[in-house]
Scaffold this motif. Structure first.
Motif, PDB file in Angstrom:
ATOM      1  N   MET A  73     -36.316  10.737  50.542  1.00  0.00           N
ATOM      2  CA  MET A  73     -36.711  10.884  49.140  1.00  0.00           C
ATOM      3  C   MET A  73     -38.075  11.554  49.069  1.00  0.00           C
ATOM      4  O   MET A  73     -38.976  11.219  49.832  1.00  0.00           O
ATOM      5  CB  MET A  73     -36.821   9.518  48.448  1.00  0.00           C
ATOM      6  CG  MET A  73     -35.544   8.760  48.294  1.00  0.00           C
ATOM      7  SD  MET A  73     -35.856   7.112  47.606  1.00  0.00           S
ATOM      8  CE  MET A  73     -35.686   7.467  45.877  1.00  0.00           C
ATOM      9  N   ASP A  74     -38.211  12.486  48.133  1.00  0.00           N
ATOM     10  CA  ASP A  74     -39.538  13.035  47.929  1.00  0.00           C
ATOM     11  C   ASP A  74     -40.314  12.091  47.005  1.00  0.00           C
ATOM     12  O   ASP A  74     -39.773  11.089  46.521  1.00  0.00           O
ATOM     13  CB  ASP A  74     -39.484  14.472  47.396  1.00  0.00           C
ATOM     14  CG  ASP A  74     -38.801  14.613  46.039  1.00  0.00           C
ATOM     15  OD1 ASP A  74     -38.771  13.638  45.257  1.00  0.00           O
ATOM     16  OD2 ASP A  74     -38.303  15.712  45.753  1.00  0.00           O
ATOM     17  N   PHE A  75     -41.568  12.400  46.790  1.00  0.00           N
ATOM     18  CA  PHE A  75     -42.415  11.507  45.996  1.00  0.00           C
ATOM     19  C   PHE A  75     -41.851  11.305  44.598  1.00  0.00           C
ATOM     20  O   PHE A  75     -41.789  10.177  44.101  1.00  0.00           O
ATOM     21  CB  PHE A  75     -43.846  12.063  45.913  1.00  0.00           C
ATOM     22  CG  PHE A  75     -44.722  11.247  45.000  1.00  0.00           C
ATOM     23  CD1 PHE A  75     -45.312  10.082  45.458  1.00  0.00           C
ATOM     24  CD2 PHE A  75     -44.922  11.624  43.684  1.00  0.00           C
ATOM     25  CE1 PHE A  75     -46.105   9.304  44.615  1.00  0.00           C
ATOM     26  CE2 PHE A  75     -45.713  10.851  42.834  1.00  0.00           C
ATOM     27  CZ  PHE A  75     -46.301   9.695  43.298  1.00  0.00           C
ATOM     28  N   GLU A  76     -41.438  12.401  43.968  1.00  0.00           N
ATOM     29  CA  GLU A  76     -40.963  12.317  42.586  1.00  0.00           C
ATOM     30  C   GLU A  76     -39.714  11.435  42.464  1.00  0.00           C
ATOM     31  O   GLU A  76     -39.594  10.653  41.513  1.00  0.00           O
ATOM     32  CB  GLU A  76     -40.697  13.718  42.026  1.00  0.00           C
ATOM     33  CG  GLU A  76     -41.961  14.534  41.790  1.00  0.00           C
ATOM     34  CD  GLU A  76     -42.581  15.114  43.056  1.00  0.00           C
ATOM     35  OE1 GLU A  76     -43.733  15.569  42.989  1.00  0.00           O
ATOM     36  OE2 GLU A  76     -41.922  15.116  44.117  1.00  0.00           O
ATOM     37  N   GLU A  77     -38.802  11.553  43.414  1.00  0.00           N
ATOM     38  CA  GLU A  77     -37.600  10.717  43.404  1.00  0.00           C
ATOM     39  C   GLU A  77     -37.958   9.243  43.587  1.00  0.00           C
ATOM     40  O   GLU A  77     -37.439   8.379  42.882  1.00  0.00           O
ATOM     41  CB  GLU A  77     -36.639  11.138  44.518  1.00  0.00           C
ATOM     42  CG  GLU A  77     -36.012  12.496  44.322  1.00  0.00           C
ATOM     43  CD  GLU A  77     -35.265  12.973  45.553  1.00  0.00           C
ATOM     44  OE1 GLU A  77     -34.229  13.635  45.366  1.00  0.00           O
ATOM     45  OE2 GLU A  77     -35.709  12.700  46.685  1.00  0.00           O
ATOM     46  N   ALA A  78     -38.832   8.980  44.529  1.00  0.00           N
ATOM     47  CA  ALA A  78     -39.228   7.602  44.808  1.00  0.00           C
ATOM     48  C   ALA A  78     -39.973   6.998  43.621  1.00  0.00           C
ATOM     49  O   ALA A  78     -39.756   5.834  43.259  1.00  0.00           O
ATOM     50  CB  ALA A  78     -40.087   7.538  46.066  1.00  0.00           C
ATOM     51  N   TYR A  79     -40.828   7.789  42.992  1.00  0.00           N
ATOM     52  CA  TYR A  79     -41.589   7.295  41.849  1.00  0.00           C
ATOM     53  C   TYR A  79     -40.662   7.003  40.667  1.00  0.00           C
ATOM     54  O   TYR A  79     -40.814   5.977  39.982  1.00  0.00           O
ATOM     55  CB  TYR A  79     -42.674   8.299  41.458  1.00  0.00           C
ATOM     56  CG  TYR A  79     -43.596   7.786  40.390  1.00  0.00           C
ATOM     57  CD1 TYR A  79     -44.510   6.778  40.666  1.00  0.00           C
ATOM     58  CD2 TYR A  79     -43.552   8.299  39.100  1.00  0.00           C
ATOM     59  CE1 TYR A  79     -45.355   6.292  39.685  1.00  0.00           C
ATOM     60  CE2 TYR A  79     -44.395   7.819  38.120  1.00  0.00           C
ATOM     61  CZ  TYR A  79     -45.289   6.824  38.405  1.00  0.00           C
ATOM     62  OH  TYR A  79     -46.115   6.339  37.422  1.00  0.00           O
ATOM     63  N   ALA A  80     -39.683   7.870  40.450  1.00  0.00           N
ATOM     64  CA  ALA A  80     -38.710   7.635  39.375  1.00  0.00           C
ATOM     65  C   ALA A  80     -37.900   6.371  39.652  1.00  0.00           C
ATOM     66  O   ALA A  80     -37.655   5.554  38.741  1.00  0.00           O
ATOM     67  CB  ALA A  80     -37.786   8.841  39.222  1.00  0.00           C
ATOM     68  N   ALA A  81     -37.496   6.195  40.901  1.00  0.00           N
ATOM     69  CA  ALA A  81     -36.748   4.990  41.277  1.00  0.00           C
ATOM     70  C   ALA A  81     -37.616   3.746  41.081  1.00  0.00           C
ATOM     71  O   ALA A  81     -37.129   2.710  40.608  1.00  0.00           O
ATOM     72  CB  ALA A  81     -36.264   5.096  42.717  1.00  0.00           C
ATOM     73  N   LEU A  82     -38.898   3.847  41.418  1.00  0.00           N
ATOM     74  CA  LEU A  82     -39.815   2.727  41.240  1.00  0.00           C
ATOM     75  C   LEU A  82     -39.938   2.357  39.765  1.00  0.00           C
ATOM     76  O   LEU A  82     -39.910   1.179  39.409  1.00  0.00           O
ATOM     77  CB  LEU A  82     -41.189   3.074  41.821  1.00  0.00           C
ATOM     78  CG  LEU A  82     -42.281   2.036  41.657  1.00  0.00           C
ATOM     79  CD1 LEU A  82     -41.889   0.718  42.306  1.00  0.00           C
ATOM     80  CD2 LEU A  82     -43.591   2.553  42.243  1.00  0.00           C
ATOM     81  N   ARG A  83     -40.019   3.352  38.917  1.00  0.00           N
ATOM     82  CA  ARG A  83     -40.110   3.079  37.474  1.00  0.00           C
ATOM     83  C   ARG A  83     -38.867   2.355  36.977  1.00  0.00           C
ATOM     84  O   ARG A  83     -38.949   1.440  36.146  1.00  0.00           O
ATOM     85  CB  ARG A  83     -40.346   4.372  36.706  1.00  0.00           C
ATOM     86  CG  ARG A  83     -41.747   4.942  36.950  1.00  0.00           C
ATOM     87  CD  ARG A  83     -41.944   6.210  36.192  1.00  0.00           C
ATOM     88  NE  ARG A  83     -41.771   5.920  34.768  1.00  0.00           N
ATOM     89  CZ  ARG A  83     -42.540   6.383  33.810  1.00  0.00           C
ATOM     90  NH1 ARG A  83     -43.535   7.166  34.125  1.00  0.00           N
ATOM     91  NH2 ARG A  83     -42.320   6.095  32.557  1.00  0.00           N
ATOM     92  N   GLU A  84     -37.699   2.752  37.486  1.00  0.00           N
ATOM     93  CA  GLU A  84     -36.451   2.089  37.107  1.00  0.00           C
ATOM     94  C   GLU A  84     -36.455   0.635  37.563  1.00  0.00           C
ATOM     95  O   GLU A  84     -36.034  -0.254  36.812  1.00  0.00           O
ATOM     96  CB  GLU A  84     -35.252   2.811  37.726  1.00  0.00           C
ATOM     97  CG  GLU A  84     -34.942   4.155  37.106  1.00  0.00           C
ATOM     98  CD  GLU A  84     -33.749   4.824  37.753  1.00  0.00           C
ATOM     99  OE1 GLU A  84     -32.803   4.113  38.175  1.00  0.00           O
ATOM    100  OE2 GLU A  84     -33.744   6.063  37.853  1.00  0.00           O
ATOM    101  N   VAL A  85     -36.895   0.408  38.786  1.00  0.00           N
ATOM    102  CA  VAL A  85     -36.929  -0.960  39.321  1.00  0.00           C
ATOM    103  C   VAL A  85     -37.883  -1.821  38.502  1.00  0.00           C
ATOM    104  O   VAL A  85     -37.560  -2.967  38.153  1.00  0.00           O
ATOM    105  CB  VAL A  85     -37.318  -0.958  40.818  1.00  0.00           C
ATOM    106  CG1 VAL A  85     -37.592  -2.371  41.311  1.00  0.00           C
ATOM    107  CG2 VAL A  85     -36.229  -0.305  41.653  1.00  0.00           C
ATOM    108  N   VAL A  86     -39.038  -1.279  38.178  1.00  0.00           N
ATOM    109  CA  VAL A  86     -40.015  -2.043  37.386  1.00  0.00           C
ATOM    110  C   VAL A  86     -39.431  -2.387  36.018  1.00  0.00           C
ATOM    111  O   VAL A  86     -39.584  -3.523  35.534  1.00  0.00           O
ATOM    112  CB  VAL A  86     -41.346  -1.267  37.256  1.00  0.00           C
ATOM    113  CG1 VAL A  86     -42.256  -1.906  36.221  1.00  0.00           C
ATOM    114  CG2 VAL A  86     -42.038  -1.189  38.606  1.00  0.00           C
ATOM    115  N   ALA A  87     -38.729  -1.443  35.405  1.00  0.00           N
ATOM    116  CA  ALA A  87     -38.108  -1.718  34.106  1.00  0.00           C
ATOM    117  C   ALA A  87     -37.093  -2.854  34.233  1.00  0.00           C
ATOM    118  O   ALA A  87     -37.029  -3.737  33.364  1.00  0.00           O
ATOM    119  CB  ALA A  87     -37.435  -0.460  33.568  1.00  0.00           C
ATOM    120  N   LYS A  88     -36.325  -2.852  35.306  1.00  0.00           N
ATOM    121  CA  LYS A  88     -35.350  -3.933  35.522  1.00  0.00           C
ATOM    122  C   LYS A  88     -36.044  -5.259  35.795  1.00  0.00           C
ATOM    123  O   LYS A  88     -35.576  -6.312  35.358  1.00  0.00           O
ATOM    124  CB  LYS A  88     -34.421  -3.578  36.683  1.00  0.00           C
ATOM    125  CG  LYS A  88     -33.437  -2.490  36.332  1.00  0.00           C
ATOM    126  CD  LYS A  88     -32.519  -2.196  37.494  1.00  0.00           C
ATOM    127  CE  LYS A  88     -31.530  -1.107  37.109  1.00  0.00           C
ATOM    128  NZ  LYS A  88     -30.581  -0.820  38.181  1.00  0.00           N
TER     129      LYS A  88
END
Length: 79
Positions: A8-23
């Motif tokens: 994963m590049d940074f942008e993908e990982a950061y987007a995934a992190l935002r999704e996890v935090v929302a959950k």
């Protein structure tokens, strides 16, 4: 949500992190689900930090090469 991967590049990982935090913010989560999400978030944070450290190293290297070219009068447009 994207699966965790070292590719994963940074942008993908950061987007995934935002999704996890929302959950994680959902009060309806069971404790077991929250713990799993927390672990996933921690792994994503670590991955993002590594990617940022790599980027910082690359920028430092570029700046050092440019400074050397300035001092030596080297070709600025050579790869």
């Amino acid at each position: 949500m994207a699966e965790l991967s070292n590719k994963m590049d940074f942008e993908e990982a950061y987007a995934a992190l935002r999704e996890v935090v929302a959950k994680l913010e959902d009060p309806k989560n069971k404790i077991e689900d929250s713990i799993a999400l927390y672990e996933k978030a921690c792994r994503l944070v670590l991955h993002c930090r590594r990617k940022l450290a790599e980027a910082k190293t690359q920028i430092t290297d570029i700046n050092e090469r440019i400074a050397e070219l300035k001092e030596t009068g080297g070709d600025l447009f050579e790869d």
